[in-house]
Design a protein around this motif. Sequence first.
Motif, mmCIF file in Angstrom:
data_model
loop_
_atom_site.group_PDB
_atom_site.id
_atom_site.type_symbol
_atom_site.label_atom_id
_atom_site.label_comp_id
_atom_site.label_asym_id
_atom_site.label_seq_id
_atom_site.Cartn_x
_atom_site.Cartn_y
_atom_site.Cartn_z
ATOM 1 N N ASP A 8 0.835 -1.208 0.000
ATOM 2 C CA ASP A 8 0.000 0.000 0.000
ATOM 3 C C ASP A 8 0.867 1.255 0.000
ATOM 4 N N LEU A 9 1.905 1.248 0.807
ATOM 5 C CA LEU A 9 2.794 2.408 0.860
ATOM 6 C C LEU A 9 3.522 2.612 -0.459
ATOM 7 N N ASP A 10 3.956 1.520 -1.074
ATOM 8 C CA ASP A 10 4.608 1.645 -2.390
ATOM 9 C C ASP A 10 3.657 2.263 -3.412
ATOM 10 N N ALA A 11 2.398 1.820 -3.387
ATOM 11 C CA ALA A 11 1.420 2.366 -4.320
ATOM 12 C C ALA A 11 1.153 3.842 -4.034
ATOM 13 N N ALA A 12 1.042 4.194 -2.759
ATOM 14 C CA ALA A 12 0.799 5.588 -2.384
ATOM 15 C C ALA A 12 1.991 6.465 -2.744
ATOM 16 N N LEU A 13 3.209 5.956 -2.544
ATOM 17 C CA LEU A 13 4.405 6.701 -2.925
ATOM 18 C C LEU A 13 4.420 6.978 -4.421
ATOM 19 N N GLN A 14 4.058 5.978 -5.200
ATOM 20 C CA GLN A 14 4.017 6.162 -6.653
ATOM 21 C C GLN A 14 2.990 7.233 -7.029
ATOM 22 N N GLN A 15 1.857 7.236 -6.342
ATOM 23 C CA GLN A 15 0.822 8.227 -6.623
ATOM 24 C C GLN A 15 1.314 9.648 -6.339
ATOM 25 N N ILE A 16 1.909 9.858 -5.155
ATOM 26 C CA ILE A 16 2.289 11.232 -4.808
ATOM 27 C C ILE A 16 3.486 11.703 -5.622
ATOM 28 N N ARG A 17 4.271 10.788 -6.142
ATOM 29 C CA ARG A 17 5.332 11.191 -7.067
ATOM 30 C C ARG A 17 4.729 11.613 -8.404
ATOM 31 N N SER A 18 3.753 10.839 -8.855
ATOM 32 C CA SER A 18 3.166 11.097 -10.170
ATOM 33 C C SER A 18 2.366 12.387 -10.204
ATOM 34 N N ASP A 19 1.654 12.708 -9.111
ATOM 35 C CA ASP A 19 0.784 13.887 -9.146
ATOM 36 C C ASP A 19 1.444 15.164 -8.625
ATOM 37 N N GLY A 20 2.752 15.080 -8.299
ATOM 38 C CA GLY A 20 3.484 16.272 -7.886
ATOM 39 C C GLY A 20 3.461 16.565 -6.403
ATOM 40 N N THR A 21 2.718 15.773 -5.622
ATOM 41 C CA THR A 21 2.635 16.015 -4.175
ATOM 42 C C THR A 21 3.986 15.852 -3.502
ATOM 43 N N PHE A 22 4.726 14.824 -3.877
ATOM 44 C CA PHE A 22 6.030 14.586 -3.255
ATOM 45 C C PHE A 22 6.949 15.778 -3.473
ATOM 46 N N ASP A 23 6.991 16.288 -4.698
ATOM 47 C CA ASP A 23 7.884 17.409 -4.988
ATOM 48 C C ASP A 23 7.435 18.676 -4.268
ATOM 49 N N ALA A 24 6.129 18.848 -4.112
ATOM 50 C CA ALA A 24 5.627 20.011 -3.375
ATOM 51 C C ALA A 24 6.062 19.948 -1.914
ATOM 52 N N ILE A 25 6.021 18.764 -1.318
ATOM 53 C CA ILE A 25 6.479 18.584 0.067
ATOM 54 C C ILE A 25 7.979 18.822 0.142
ATOM 55 N N ARG A 26 8.709 18.281 -0.812
ATOM 56 C CA ARG A 26 10.174 18.464 -0.829
ATOM 57 C C ARG A 26 10.547 19.934 -0.852
ATOM 58 N N ARG A 27 9.854 20.733 -1.655
ATOM 59 C CA ARG A 27 10.190 22.144 -1.783
ATOM 60 C C ARG A 27 9.943 22.934 -0.496
ATOM 61 N N ARG A 28 9.067 22.458 0.357
ATOM 62 C CA ARG A 28 8.822 23.146 1.631
ATOM 63 C C ARG A 28 10.054 23.106 2.536
ATOM 64 N N TYR A 29 10.872 22.074 2.374
ATOM 65 C CA TYR A 29 11.955 21.854 3.331
ATOM 66 C C TYR A 29 13.351 21.867 2.715
ATOM 67 N N PHE A 30 13.459 21.620 1.420
ATOM 68 C CA PHE A 30 14.766 21.524 0.788
ATOM 69 C C PHE A 30 14.804 22.410 -0.451
ATOM 70 N N SER A 31 15.899 23.128 -0.605
ATOM 71 C CA SER A 31 16.063 23.994 -1.778
ATOM 72 C C SER A 31 16.725 23.246 -2.930
ATOM 73 N N PHE A 32 16.943 21.954 -2.773
ATOM 74 C CA PHE A 32 17.611 21.143 -3.775
ATOM 75 C C PHE A 32 16.821 19.846 -3.965
ATOM 76 N N GLN A 33 17.060 19.187 -5.084
ATOM 77 C CA GLN A 33 16.409 17.920 -5.370
ATOM 78 C C GLN A 33 16.963 16.815 -4.474
ATOM 79 N N LEU A 34 16.115 15.869 -4.130
ATOM 80 C CA LEU A 34 16.569 14.653 -3.459
ATOM 81 C C LEU A 34 16.914 13.634 -4.552
ATOM 82 N N GLU A 35 18.107 13.085 -4.457
ATOM 83 C CA GLU A 35 18.548 12.138 -5.498
ATOM 84 C C GLU A 35 17.685 10.889 -5.472
ATOM 85 N N GLN A 36 17.130 10.550 -6.622
ATOM 86 C CA GLN A 36 16.313 9.359 -6.709
ATOM 87 C C GLN A 36 17.188 8.127 -6.861
ATOM 88 N N SER A 37 16.718 7.034 -6.283
ATOM 89 C CA SER A 37 17.488 5.783 -6.336
ATOM 90 C C SER A 37 17.311 5.123 -7.683
#
Length: 255
Positions: free
Chosen positions: A226-255
């Motif tokens: 379930d978490l893997d599916a939810a992670l994929q969703q928030i990456r796809s719809d831009g939510t993850f990047d929006a959260i990242r920008r609140r706290y980091f001024s740089f990209q997080l390196e993807q694995s």
Amino acid sequence: MRRRYLLLLLLAAGRSVPAFADRRELRVGLETASPPFAYIDNAGEFAGFNADLSRALCSRMDVTCTFVPSRIPDFAQKLQSRAVDFVPTLSITEARKKVADFTKPFYVAPNRFVVRRGSTLEISPSGLAGKKVGVRRGTVQDRFVSAMYPAAKIQRYADLSELYIDLALGRLDTVLTEEVASRVQFLDVELGRDFTLTGPRFADPAWFGDGIGIAVRKGDDALRNDLDAALQQIRSDGTFDAIRRRYFSFQLEQS
């Protein structure tokens, strides 16, 4: 009832629906003094990247998140005792995989030493011999420094804020932390303006794991999926990047 009703509506509309397990509440283990990842804000609420990420994931899974104060060295015990259901953003190491299961890694976090600008400190077993090296207690950095630099004078800390203060005060010669943490918690703030990263980037999977993921109880495949599916969703719809920008001024390196 609301969940079932929404599910029927989506199916009737011909839309695909993630097969999330039937859960109402998830307990999430979060630290309380590790900004910007997890901390208690002025209103007494959990805040930070890990808190917002967990809220977004719980929202996608249509469950309520309850946050439980936790420490990294205690995460396995918290999971096994069912005090928490998942712990976000942990290094996926072989040692940890023996006591917990993990989602797929969603970013990588190389480790580097931090020194005062102008330092000639050599990052080697002989160069660190007799030097005061700070690490966070019970972490992969602790184990790595203990094994690779046995002649160093290792000083262990409960949290990174104390570690960085002692480095700034000259009580330590260097510290080893995740590069992301060093940048946002120390180098990019006033306390760390006279310091810099040095030496190689350490990311050997044998020590530092396969990246950063979310830990769940051993055998809880339903929640992990379930978490893997939810992670994929928030990456796809831009939510993850929006959260990242609140706290980091740089990209997080993807694995």
